[in-house]
Design an enzyme around this catalytic site. Structure first.
Site, PDB file in Angstrom:
ATOM      1  N   ASP A 262      51.690  37.569  41.058  1.00  0.00           N
ATOM      2  CA  ASP A 262      51.727  38.976  40.703  1.00  0.00           C
ATOM      3  C   ASP A 262      50.279  39.466  40.565  1.00  0.00           C
ATOM      4  O   ASP A 262      49.325  38.680  40.609  1.00  0.00           O
ATOM      5  CB  ASP A 262      52.545  39.215  39.423  1.00  0.00           C
ATOM      6  CG  ASP A 262      53.097  40.638  39.393  1.00  0.00           C
ATOM      7  OD1 ASP A 262      52.560  41.500  40.105  1.00  0.00           O
ATOM      8  OD2 ASP A 262      54.064  40.896  38.655  1.00  0.00           O
TER       9      ASP A 262
HETATM   10  C1  BGC Z   1      54.165  44.235  39.357  1.00  0.00           C
HETATM   11  C2  BGC Z   1      54.914  43.707  40.548  1.00  0.00           C
HETATM   12  C3  BGC Z   1      54.462  44.395  41.806  1.00  0.00           C
HETATM   13  C4  BGC Z   1      52.973  44.220  41.950  1.00  0.00           C
HETATM   14  C5  BGC Z   1      52.402  44.820  43.215  1.00  0.00           C
HETATM   15  C6  BGC Z   1      52.668  44.283  39.596  1.00  0.00           C
HETATM   16  O1  BGC Z   1      52.015  44.986  38.595  1.00  0.00           O
HETATM   17  O2  BGC Z   1      54.467  43.440  38.233  1.00  0.00           O
HETATM   18  O3  BGC Z   1      56.297  43.870  40.338  1.00  0.00           O
HETATM   19  O4  BGC Z   1      55.154  43.883  42.901  1.00  0.00           O
HETATM   20  O5  BGC Z   1      52.346  44.825  40.845  1.00  0.00           O
HETATM   21  O6  BGC Z   1      52.394  46.182  43.180  1.00  0.00           O
END
Ligand code: BGC
Length: 718
Positions: A262
């Site tokens: 993430d």
């Molecule tokens: C979120 C994810 C997301 C990623 C990319 C993160 O802050 O937890 O769910 O896919 O950002 O945007």
């Protein structure tokens, strides 16, 4: 394709860069921020950028084409880049938030929404979506419950499969198919106190029984990527959790796709107190099994050094690069690195009548009628209808995580109702603002005046889209105070009022439930909010959504969920005073609305519930059947729910567990027989030795319209 050969021609630096993921703004000079800015921010070099394997959030086909073109010119190995993005509940056409889609109990519909999202995204240059989010949720304080399909492992698994199939289709090379990335592995939905990113601590048994099935189902459906969660699980961050990413995901489940972190999660292991700095983070994340590092530079800074020191193996790095290359190949990127990205088609394919029709259908099927004293459906011959409330005349009801969705492309409730009622005067008063701490009462009188002078009122109140979603936890689950004041006054002024509740999470709405004649919970319904609302309020569509997440009676009850254990001192289910039992002295144990609950404009009668046998063996099956009759005056859809309880186990078992559901449509007066098959595998569970086994003994089979309204029969497993 000979991946090994390609990899053998890459330098160590290039391989490491291939696993680095930074935002599209790092590549596109005219994208608003200069390369020097972000490059400096993360201290990555132009060489890293040239050899990058993937990027995120590019946002349109023009950008994708430009970035890919430059990349293919600059990358020594000429390897196409992969473009990833969050396509969560639609791309430009926005479908209801996933929690709403969960309430549709309709896998086919979810598949269809995912398929259309993929098509719009593909022509905009997206190759991979960071969806489905299958985190099981029991605590409405957590803002990200809106991204999940709810609290039940069986329903979540069914819908996880549907999302994956919808995005990926049968062949990833297909023009409009994109790869799916299931997230957030694992149990991100169980943070302490409902506060985002917070600690998750639970037994392995609980993890396996409730939380893991959704991710596993997505992987079994062929999901190409997995994203570990931000949180720790039993004191180890998921990003650096070897047990989770290697033992469970790779060895036990046989997952051979790509694992991507993430956002900034490698580096955040330092703040967790699990790593001493970037180098330690790179070693722990990569060795645990996390391959692509999203938006932090630990890997590009240190993986080569760690390999030289023998702390990370180059074979493991090669395997990770091979997995990314294989995904590119499966997507057909080597044949055509642009796939179907096309600025003209991007506009043509988005928001078509077909996509809008599905968005409308999805909004209708996701809406849950929570209360109705007969006000709904409204009569079509109204002279004057008042539309009141801060969500009446705004497209912001599309919900959070509608990344490319635009509020102004949504049909507002006011616009939808005006279009639907050409011969009625449809008047509007905002009444008040939507903010939690809003206290400007100056608009209330006008709203009350309008309510008094109208034949009926549609009152659009609830929760603003950015009060749920990532980083948006709440400690209080009320409808904001000023909106409640508006509701009190408007309902008093005109009892012919129906509330449309807008929310990204279950709210605690006891007072609203007491005073409102009718409440239609539309969650955050997406682009076709207004058209769906008009059809639902006037009975052209009959509400049929069933709650996939419990609405608590009070915030103090959360986490609250239907498939809980019984305790040694359960509170008797009667009106009497009971002491020294598992209870609250100031609030009932029962939720306000249970899992599976949802009303209709018609009524359904269940009868003749039967089991084909009262004894089950390892090789036999029992058929459970029930007759369901539409006993009202209009056609309607009913989700028939089938639950099991294992009465005695070596580990205590939940009071009920959803094991099947069927959504049927019945004309007025029509009756259908619905069947469910019980077999031994259905009764297996994770025991204390972490074995997935059934245990002989007595069981209850339950069928009904909601988890709190079932009929029971018993059978034995021998
Ligand atoms: C979120 C994810 C997301 C990623 C990319 C993160 O802050 O937890 O769910 O896919 O950002 O945007």
């Amino acid at each position: 394709m000979d991946f090994k050969k390609i990899i053998s021609q890459m330098t160590l630096e290039e391989k490491v860069s291939h696993l680095m993921q930074v935002g599209a703004r790092f590549f596109k000079k005219d994208a608003g921020s200069l390369n020097t800015g972000p490059l400096e921010e993360l201290k990555i070099s132009p060489e890293n950028i040239k050899a990058a394997g993937t990027t995120l959030s590019c946002a349109n086909s023009e950008g994708m084409i430009a970035i890919q073109k430059t990349h293919l010119e600059e990358d020594r190995n000429k390897l196409p880049m992969l473009f990833m993005q969050d396509v969560i509940h639609g791309y430009r056409t926005i479908f209801p938030i996933p929690l709403g889609l969960g309430c549709s109990f309709d896998s086919e519909l979810v598949r269809e929404c995912a398929k259309m999202s993929a098509k719009e995204a593909a022509v905009a240059g997206v190759n991979v979506t960071f969806s489905p989010m299958v985190d099981l949720v029991r605590d409405a304080r957590w803002g990200r419950v809106m991204e999940s399909t709810g609290e039940d492992p069986y329903l979540n698994s069914e819908l996880a499969r549907a999302f994956v199939q919808g995005y990926q289709g049968d062949d990833l090379k297909g023009d409009y198919n994109i790869a799916a990335c299931v997230k957030h592995f694992a149990a991100y939905g169980a943070p302490e106190a409902g506060r985002d990113y917070n600690t998750v601590d639970m037994t392995e048994r609980t993890l396996r029984e409730y939380y893991l099935p959704g991710y596993h189902a997505a992987i079994e459906a062929g999901c190409k990527m997995v994203m570990p969660a931000f949180n720790t699980i039993n004191s180890v961050p998921c990003t650096g959790n070897k047990w989770l990413l290697d033992d469970v995901l790779r060895k036990e489940w046989g997952f051979d796709g790509v694992v991507i972190s993430d956002y900034d999660a490698w580096f955040e292991m330092v703040a967790h107190g699990f790593c001493s700095g970037e180098k330690d983070a790179a070693e722990k994340a990569f060795n645990a099994g996390c391959e692509i590092e999203m938006m932090s530079p630990c890997g590009v800074h240190y993986l080569a050094e760690l390999i030289a020191e023998g702390k990370v193996s180059e074979e493991k790095l090669d395997l990770a690069v091979e997995r990314v290359l294989r995904l590119k190949d499966e997507l057909g990127m080597f044949e055509n690195p642009y796939k179907v990205a096309d600025p003209v088609n991007e506009e043509k394919v988005a928001l078509t009548a077909e996509h809008r029709a599905i968005a409308r259908k999805a909004a209708e099927e996701s809406s849950v009628l929570l209360k109705n004293n007969g006000v709904l459906p409204l009569k079509k011959d109204l002279k004057k209808l008042a539309v009141i409330g801060p969500f009446s005349d705004t497209g912001n009801v599309i919900g959070n995580w509608s990344c490319m969705g635009r509020d102004e492309e949504a049909t507002t409730f006011l616009a939808g109702l005006r279009a639907y009622l050409p011969n009625t005067e449809v008047a509007y008063a905002k009444g008040c603002g939507h903010a939690i701490f809003e206290n400007d009462e100056s608009g209330l009188d006008e709203a009350v005046e309008l309510a008094k002078n109208s034949d009926a009122v549609v009152l659009c109140i609830g929760e603003f889209k950015f009060y749920s979603g990532e980083g948006n936890s709440r400690a209080d689950l009320s409808v904001p105070a000023i909106q409640m004041e508006l509701a009190r006054r408007v309902i008093k002024a005109n009892p012919n009022t129906a509330v449309i509740l807008i929310t990204g999470r279950p709210l605690a709405i006891v007072e609203l439930n007491n005073i409102a004649p009718a409440i239609l919970n539309m969650w955050q319904p997406g682009t076709e909010a207004g058209t769906a609302a008009a059809r639902l309020l006037f009975g052209d569509a009959n509400p049929c959504g069933k709650l996939s997440m419990t609405f608590p009676y009070a915030v103090g009850q959360v986490p609250i969920y239907y498939n809980h254990y019984n305790t040694g001192r359960p509170k008797p289910n009667d009106e009497g005073e009971h002491y020294y039992c598992s209870r609250y002295v100031d609030c009932p144990n029962a939720p306000l609305y249970a899992f599976g609950y949802g009303l209709s404009y018609t009524t359904f009668e269940y009868s003749d519930f039967k089991l084909s046998s009262d004894t089950l063996t390892a090789d036999s099956k029992i058929t459970a059947s029930v007759k369901v009759k539409n006993t009202g005056a209009v056609a309607g859809k009913e989700t028939v729910q089938f639950y099991i309880r294992d009465l005695v186990g070596s580990c205590v078992r939940p009071v009920m567990e959803l094991k099947g559901f069927e959504k049927i449509e019945l004309a007025a007066g029509e009756e259908k027989t619905v069947e469910f098959t019980i077999d031994e595998p259905m009764l297996r569970f994770w025991n204390a030795e972490i074995e997935f086994k059934s245990e002989a003994g007595d069981f209850e089979a339950m069928v009904g319209t909601s988890s709190d309204k079932v009929t029971k029969l018993t059978f034995k497993l021998v």
